[in-house]
Design a protein around this motif. Structure first.
Motif, PDB file in Angstrom:
ATOM      1  N   GLU A  18       0.802  -1.224   0.000  1.00  0.00           N
ATOM      2  CA  GLU A  18       0.000   0.000   0.000  1.00  0.00           C
ATOM      3  C   GLU A  18       0.841   1.284   0.000  1.00  0.00           C
ATOM      4  OE1 GLU A  18      -2.648  -3.292   1.258  1.00  0.00           O
ATOM      5  OE2 GLU A  18      -0.636  -2.679   1.877  1.00  0.00           O
ATOM      6  N   ARG A  33      -5.554   9.138  -2.910  1.00  0.00           N
ATOM      7  CA  ARG A  33      -6.008   7.890  -2.291  1.00  0.00           C
ATOM      8  C   ARG A  33      -7.305   8.183  -1.558  1.00  0.00           C
ATOM      9  NH1 ARG A  33      -2.580   3.794   1.661  1.00  0.00           N
ATOM     10  NH2 ARG A  33      -4.273   2.284   1.920  1.00  0.00           N
ATOM     11  N   GLU A  41     -11.806  -3.021   3.260  1.00  0.00           N
ATOM     12  CA  GLU A  41     -10.499  -2.593   3.775  1.00  0.00           C
ATOM     13  C   GLU A  41      -9.711  -3.767   4.354  1.00  0.00           C
ATOM     14  OE1 GLU A  41      -7.380  -0.184   4.386  1.00  0.00           O
ATOM     15  OE2 GLU A  41      -9.254   0.551   3.527  1.00  0.00           O
ATOM     16  N   CYS A  46      -5.671  -0.755  -2.062  1.00  0.00           N
ATOM     17  CA  CYS A  46      -6.032   0.653  -1.896  1.00  0.00           C
ATOM     18  C   CYS A  46      -6.657   1.199  -3.171  1.00  0.00           C
ATOM     19  CB  CYS A  46      -4.820   1.483  -1.463  1.00  0.00           C
ATOM     20  SG  CYS A  46      -3.295   1.133  -2.347  1.00  0.00           S
TER      21      CYS A  46
END
Length: 125
Positions: A18, A33, A41, A46
């Motif tokens: 990430e 982002r 999640e 991401c």
């Protein structure tokens, strides 16, 4: 019934990447982002999204085990000032490759930190 748009493109990434994804997609390409929904999640990965008026660019990166980068399949992203972006990417150590001319466009290929192929295109004026 008809398809009217692409809502997002998903690319694969390795688990734990990430920070690298954020440095590349947000830091270099300028795509902010955005938070993933809480239920998603926990899977890792991401999302990067930019919505300007009717124009939306949404690239989602999802964890794939085992990971294999997309070397041929790729999203093609329209950009403004391709030359400046190429300079920025090269200064950051990203390999940028020219390809065959395509009528009406200047374009290059670059790989994200995981080896996924991206086409960066600018309309010729």
């Amino acid at each position: 019934m008809r398809i009217v748009a692409i809502e997002h493109v998903q690319l694969a990434m390795p688990r734990g990447g990430e920070a690298e994804a954020q440095a590349f997609y947000e830091g270099l390409l300028g795509l902010p982002r955005v938070p993933k929904p809480p239920d998603l999640e926990i899977r890792g990965g991401c999302w990067f999204e930019s919505v300007l008026g009717a124009n939306a660019v949404k690239i989602h990166l999802g964890v794939e085990d085992p990971f294999r980068p997309a070397r041929k399949a790729h999203p093609a992203l329209l950009v403004h000032d391709l030359a400046a972006l190429v300079e920025l990417l090269r200064a950051a150590g990203v390999t940028v490759r020219d390809d065959e001319p395509l009528e009406g466009y200047d374009r290059v290929y670059a790989d994200d930190p995981f080896g996924n192929r991206l086409e960066l295109m600018e309309l010729r004026s």
